[in-house]
Design a protein around this motif. Structure first.
Motif, PDB file in Angstrom:
ATOM      1  N   VAL A 239       2.458   4.970  -0.235  1.00 32.55           N
ATOM      2  CA  VAL A 239       2.325   6.192   0.175  1.00 32.55           C
ATOM      3  C   VAL A 239       3.545   7.016   0.125  1.00 32.55           C
ATOM      4  CG1 VAL A 239       0.714   5.326   1.937  1.00 32.55           C
ATOM      5  CG2 VAL A 239       2.937   5.821   2.613  1.00 32.55           C
TER       6      VAL A 239
ATOM      7  N   ALA B  98      -3.460   9.080   0.489  1.00 31.84           N
ATOM      8  CA  ALA B  98      -1.880   8.240   0.670  1.00 31.84           C
ATOM      9  C   ALA B  98      -0.725   9.140   0.648  1.00 31.84           C
ATOM     10  CB  ALA B  98      -1.913   7.375  -0.545  1.00 31.84           C
TER      11      ALA B  98
ATOM     12  N   ARG C  48       0.923  -1.132   0.009  1.00 34.48           N
ATOM     13  CA  ARG C  48      -0.008  -0.049   0.146  1.00 34.48           C
ATOM     14  C   ARG C  48       0.974   1.369  -0.159  1.00 34.48           C
ATOM     15  NH1 ARG C  48      -3.605   2.552   4.663  1.00 34.48           N
ATOM     16  NH2 ARG C  48      -2.362   1.081   5.603  1.00 34.48           N
TER      17      ARG C  48
END
Length: 180
Positions: free
Chosen positions: A5, A175, A3
């Motif tokens: 960011v 994000a 994920r």
């Protein structure tokens, strides 16, 4: 699954715009299009004690992306790793996503007719590299990584520091995290 960011350390950003230039060159953007502006807040104070802050802006790659939901053709897509991008061949240039983005991070490309935006340099990410804006930042004010990896620098920075996300009241779950 990762994920991805970006952590923006506003304490380190000096407003040099190297991120802006690197992005513009890598993406071969038209002169009127900037995916990565850096906004100055200030100066504040009284001479000789003045200070400014710099806020690097970018597509927020929201978990709850209003731009993706607004796209009638499915050209705006969010990958499993969180990266939001536009599939140029599907984009009809209707500008629905531009109007839906609360961060002003989408741009109509007058040369191609499609809408363009930051895609975290997903071609580089797919090769295990960081986005150009991160690689170019000599102040190390931009940190890219996998927030689901508890050994990553972004995970540590978020856990150990105060941060903000822009427009939290919209529940877009950006994000991009700003250390304050």
């Amino acid at each position: 699954m990762a994920r991805y960011v970006i952590v923006m350390d506003t304490r380190r950003c000096i407003g040099c715009h190297s991120c802006t230039v690197a992005c513009k060159v890598h993406n071969e953007l038209p002169t009127d299009m900037v995916y990565n502006p850096v906004v100055q807040d200030g100066p504040h104070g009284t001479f000789p004690n003045l200070h400014s802050r710099f806020l690097p802006l970018i597509c927020m790659h929201c978990d709850n992306s209003p731009c993706v939901d607004a796209c009638p053709t499915g050209a705006s897509v969010q990958r499993a790793d969180g990266i939001v991008h536009v599939e140029d061949k599907k984009c009809v240039g209707c500008l629905s996503c531009v109007m839906a983005c609360p961060y002003g991070a989408r741009y109509h490309n007058h040369e191609t007719g499609a809408v363009n935006k930051c895609n975290f340099c997903m071609d580089r990410v797919d090769q295990g590299m960081v986005p150009h804006c991160v690689a170019t930042c000599h102040q190390k004010a931009r940190i890219f990584g996998d927030l689901d990896d508890e050994t990553s620098e972004v995970y540590r920075l978020i856990k150990e520091n105060q941060y903000i996300q822009l427009l939290p009241e919209l529940n877009t779950e950006p994000a991009v995290y700003y250390l304050i």
